[in-house]
Design a protein around this motif. Sequence first.
Motif, PDB file in Angstrom:
ATOM      1  N   ARG A  23      28.475 -15.841  -2.126  1.00 21.06           N
ATOM      2  CA  ARG A  23      28.206 -16.211  -0.762  1.00 21.06           C
ATOM      3  C   ARG A  23      28.040 -14.945  -0.202  1.00 21.06           C
ATOM      4  O   ARG A  23      27.190 -14.707   0.763  1.00 21.06           O
ATOM      5  CB  ARG A  23      29.189 -16.990  -0.290  1.00 21.06           C
ATOM      6  N   PHE A  24      29.229 -13.933  -0.051  1.00 20.62           N
ATOM      7  CA  PHE A  24      29.008 -12.664   0.832  1.00 20.62           C
ATOM      8  C   PHE A  24      28.145 -11.815   0.320  1.00 20.62           C
ATOM      9  O   PHE A  24      27.427 -11.296   1.064  1.00 20.62           O
ATOM     10  CB  PHE A  24      30.547 -12.253   0.655  1.00 20.62           C
ATOM     11  N   ALA A  25      27.975 -11.774  -0.967  1.00 21.17           N
ATOM     12  CA  ALA A  25      26.828 -10.997  -1.345  1.00 21.17           C
ATOM     13  C   ALA A  25      25.455 -11.339  -0.781  1.00 21.17           C
ATOM     14  O   ALA A  25      24.654 -10.547  -0.434  1.00 21.17           O
ATOM     15  CB  ALA A  25      26.697 -10.979  -2.802  1.00 21.17           C
ATOM     16  N   ALA A  26      25.063 -12.674  -0.926  1.00 19.76           N
ATOM     17  CA  ALA A  26      23.868 -13.008  -0.676  1.00 19.76           C
ATOM     18  C   ALA A  26      23.950 -13.222   0.972  1.00 19.76           C
ATOM     19  O   ALA A  26      22.751 -12.786   1.423  1.00 19.76           O
ATOM     20  CB  ALA A  26      23.527 -14.727  -0.934  1.00 19.76           C
ATOM     21  N   SER A  27      24.600 -13.520   1.731  1.00 21.25           N
ATOM     22  CA  SER A  27      24.734 -13.655   3.195  1.00 21.25           C
ATOM     23  C   SER A  27      24.644 -12.364   3.803  1.00 21.25           C
ATOM     24  O   SER A  27      24.149 -12.292   4.944  1.00 21.25           O
ATOM     25  CB  SER A  27      25.742 -14.604   3.845  1.00 21.25           C
ATOM     26  N   HIS A  28      25.624 -11.388   3.231  1.00 23.04           N
ATOM     27  CA  HIS A  28      25.592 -10.044   3.909  1.00 23.04           C
ATOM     28  C   HIS A  28      24.747  -8.883   3.146  1.00 23.04           C
ATOM     29  O   HIS A  28      24.807  -7.871   3.611  1.00 23.04           O
ATOM     30  CB  HIS A  28      27.337  -9.565   3.744  1.00 23.04           C
ATOM     31  N   ASN A  29      23.807  -9.468   2.458  1.00 22.16           N
ATOM     32  CA  ASN A  29      23.180  -8.438   1.403  1.00 22.16           C
ATOM     33  C   ASN A  29      23.756  -7.194   0.670  1.00 22.16           C
ATOM     34  O   ASN A  29      23.808  -6.196   1.221  1.00 22.16           O
ATOM     35  CB  ASN A  29      22.122  -8.056   2.391  1.00 22.16           C
ATOM     36  N   PHE A  30      25.035  -7.705   0.095  1.00 19.97           N
ATOM     37  CA  PHE A  30      26.089  -6.881  -0.231  1.00 19.97           C
ATOM     38  C   PHE A  30      25.679  -6.988  -1.788  1.00 19.97           C
ATOM     39  O   PHE A  30      25.088  -7.989  -2.367  1.00 19.97           O
ATOM     40  CB  PHE A  30      27.497  -7.097  -0.174  1.00 19.97           C
ATOM     41  N   VAL A  31      26.151  -6.007  -2.536  1.00 15.21           N
ATOM     42  CA  VAL A  31      26.159  -5.576  -4.063  1.00 15.21           C
ATOM     43  C   VAL A  31      27.481  -6.317  -4.578  1.00 15.21           C
ATOM     44  O   VAL A  31      28.494  -5.610  -4.270  1.00 15.21           O
ATOM     45  CB  VAL A  31      25.520  -4.600  -4.547  1.00 15.21           C
TER      46      VAL A  31
END
Length: 451
Positions: free
Chosen positions: A205-213
């Motif tokens: 969720r955080f990778a997708a919503s915040h555009n993180f790797v």
Amino acid sequence: MVKTMQPLIISRKGHSISRKQVNPNALRTLYRLRDYGFIAYLVGGCVRDLLLKRTPTDFDVATNATPAQIKRLFRNCRLVGRRFRLAHLHFKDDIIEVSTFRAAAPADEVDPDTDTEGTGLGKKLPRHLTDDEGMVLRDNIFGTPEEDALRRDFTINALAYNIVDFSVIDYSTGLSDLEERIIRLIGDPFVRFTEDPVRMLRAIRFAASHNFVIEPVTWETLCVLSPNIFRAAPARLYEELLKLFQFGSARPVLSLMDGSGLLAALFPRFSQWMHEKSNHLTLVQTNLECLDDLYHSGMPSSPALFLAVLFGPSLEEETLVRHRDGIPRQQALDNASAIFRDEFCKTVCMPARVGDRLRRIIAFQPSLHRMPPRRPAVLVNRPEFADALAYLRISAVTRGEHRPALEWWDAFLSNVPSVVCPEQPNNVAPAKRRRKRRRRRPHSVQVAAPP
Ligand code: ATP
Ligand code: MG
């Protein structure tokens, strides 16, 4: 590597968080705790989001005050939770969650409910409980601010904002990971994902919503442990799925869920269908892109609509196959829906009304496709109309089907603006019901008693 020695403390001058950005009720809570001599930090996602200049979804407070002490300090306090004992402070417009600093390590300590003075003389109960595999069932051991930070999931979620001097405290590598846009589990990923498999979904969720790797070791462990996702509580899985898909990043979420094996672990039948033909995958991806567009244009979807957008195409195909075999369409859809519900509910606790609404959205489609429709004003007043129309809108984009029908409905609805705003497919005004006039009975007339 995660630091566990000296925390990195960034003074007010060195970071961008201003009190103006903090929810006033959270500020009130922090000040009151501070004024009574307790440590009080803003913690978790709100610190992460404030530093990223995003609007936090909620503001969490952590303190060294015990739940009983918090309850005494705030009249608007309710203690909740078993797995995590928390204080909820009820304000007029929102709830602020206040937790006591926790430690991760198990210990034979006292029950926080009975140890009201913090004397350690309360009734002995296990505060920390794990199952045979190491999954945490109860976690109520109080700890230091540092222990509290290090038992959180990701480094970027372990930052604290100290109300005493307005500094930001980093006990791990949260600040540098935030800068480099990295999702990294704190501690050993194998242990941390085993303790709580929901963390795998949170990472995505955080990778997708915040555009993180997602950091490589965290990602590899996630892929290895993805089949364990079924061990998480079904109600938490449902909540987490909604958060994953409903808030504007459903498309990248699908890729990460698929790539990690989580999609196949949760929904094996659906995952198999999605990879059966390349157009299936494209269809689901484009559907989710439309769902994200809807969200970003200010139209969040209902849970049933999200489920329909994700699973609807496979459900419709199964229905069609059965229908071609000679089963009446309605019955074919009921059978396909029942199979879907069985698979979904094996791991995820979906409320029955949501499953039923999903079936109705699909069942509604032929009535919307029929041109001209029968009794459109009646259809518009059906509770699932808005979701069904949004589904038609998305299908028209992704499959290029039924565009004339969509145009017809948009034109129809623009003539009855008080009923539905066509730009807001989820926003159906409550149906105006005609009230039957009751005839007044004269008082003298006796109503016969039922036999
Ligand atoms: P959101 O923007 O969705 O609110 P969040 O990170 O604030 O993201 P919450 O569910 O509000 O998520 O949780 C608040 C904080 O509690 C997290 O930032 C994290 O520090 C901690 N936390 C939540 N869930 C877990 C978990 N499963 N394991 C460890 N720590 C967790
Ligand atoms: Mg939060």
